[in-house]
Design an enzyme around this catalytic site. Structure first.
Site: not given
Ligand code: 3PG
Ligand code: MG
Length: 396
Positions: A195, A38, A347, A370
């Site tokens: 999940k 990132r 990830g 997300g």
């Molecule tokens: C992530 O890693 O998905 C983003 O940086 C957002 O982080 P968060 O889910 O803690 O808001």
């Protein structure tokens, strides 16, 4: 539809105070950044602003610390070090930055974890206004956090004199639009992960959108269970079986849903565990499905080879364990070898891409987890909606 936002690259930043929101939420272990993906993705934006002669303040969150209690474990200090190495210049970390920071043109500082501030996660208007006061131009570049309406991703964009999209955010949105808006067919999605419950909406949306939907991990196990197979001790969600049945029945869309015909099983997942290939229908009660089998991998490879567009999120097996890595490796290799426009995010997917060294043969590797999923669901990312509003009012 073209992205209707002001772009950082269209602005004259010389001498301006430029506040750039990046997503530098990277894994840190023992005070060191363990994957700089990132940070690397943000570099072109930061370099462009520096070369343009901007006074650059970079803001990011790291982890989910409790606001009001700066926890050293969530400090951006390791990120400042790594960013400095990659930029080839020291990056000062500013702990108290909300009252203003003096930065010379062509210089850059990193502000300490924005989630240490009370009101960040609630998109508090007072806090957003304080951030907006720090700059002449706000640049939203944090695609990975664009699904969060928080003070540093959303509120600040409402109040800053100018609010625009950074090059990384633009590239991410354009790559996703290229994959989903008018895709070359067949359009395939590969959705793995543990999940169903965290990916219900995306599975539903994709069923209606894609031609083929390949599932992996606990999600595939739940669908196998819904098809009547015994999944033994496999990771799966009993309470999601009814949803999986509807998915299989084509209730949400026409996507083809090939299921594994063979799987790799074991009775434990420790370092010495050995995998055995079995028919997907013959899993015993004390066994766990930990990967797809070779016949299934070959079938998926053939499908991937025929795809026109591929969207990939989530591994198909426990690829961190060498005994159960083959399925995900074969999927990764097939996506890399394919002529299709391919986009991958999340990830675990990024970790798999790193492990199998296929990153340079995927058309676009997203920094979003997300945010990537919410885009696939067809949701409007709130931070992007705010930038569009600002672009509209700047025009009219
Ligand atoms: C992530 O890693 O998905 C983003 O940086 C957002 O982080 P968060 O889910 O803690 O808001
Ligand atoms: Mg390729």
């Amino acid at each position: 539809m073209a992205l209707a936002v002001i772009r950082m690259t269209d602005l004259d930043l010389r001498g301006k105070r430029v506040l750039i929101r990046e997503d530098l939420n990277v894994p840190v272990k023992d005070g060191r950044v363990t994957s700089a993906a990132r940070i690397r993705a943000a570099l072109p934006t930061l370099q462009a602003a520096l070369e343009a002669g901007a006074r650059v303040l970079v803001v990011s969150h790291l982890g989910r610390p409790k606001a009001g209690k700066p926890d050293p474990a969530s400090s951006l200090a390791p990120v400042a070090v790594r960013l400095g190495e990659l930029l080839g210049r020291p990056v000062p970390l500013i702990v108290r930055w909300l009252d203003g920071v003096d930065v010379a043109p062509g210089e850059l500082v990193l502000c300490e974890n924005v989630r240490f501030e009370k009101g960040e996660e609630e998109d508090d208007d007072k806090l957003a206004r304080r951030m907006a006061k720090l700059c002449d131009v706000f640049v939203m570049d944090a695609f990975g956090t664009a699904h969060r309406a928080q003070a540093s991703t959303n509120g600040v964009a409402r109040h800053a004199p100018v609010a625009c999209a950074g090059p990384l955010l633009v590239a991410e949105l354009e790559a996703l639009a290229a994959a989903l808006d008018e895709p070359k067919r067949p359009l395939m999605a590969i959705i793995g992960g543990s999940k169903v419950s965290t990916k219900m909406e995306v599975l539903q949306a994709l069923s209606a959108k894609v031609d083929e939907l390949i599932l992996g991990g606990g999600i595939a196990n739940t669908v196998l269970a819904a098809s009547g197979a015994n999944v033994g001790k496999s990771l799966y969600e009993l309470d999601q079986v009814p949803f999986a049945k509807r998915l299989l029945a084509g209730e949400f869309g026409e996507a083809e849903l090939p299921l594994p015909t063979d799987v790799v099983v074991a009775t434990s997942l420790d370092a010495s565990a050995r995998g055995r290939v079995k028919r997907a229908r013959d899993v015993a009660s004390d066994e766990m499905i930990l990967d797809i089998g070779p016949e299934t991998a070959a079938a998926y490879q053939r499908r991937i080879g025929r795809a026109g567009t591929i969207v990939w999120n989530g591994p198909v097996g426990v690829f961190e364990h060498p005994e159960f890595a083959a399925g995900t490796r074969r999927v990764a290799d097939a996506v890399a070898a394919s002529e299709a426009f391919s986009i991958a995010g999340g990830g675990d997917t990024l970790a798999a891409i790193e492990q199998f060294k296929v990153g340079d043969r995927i058309s676009y590797v997203s920094t979003g987890g997300g945010a990537f999923l919410e885009f696939l669901e067809g949701k409007k990312l709130p931070a992007v909606a705010t930038l569009e509003e600002r672009a509209r009012s700047a025009q009219g």
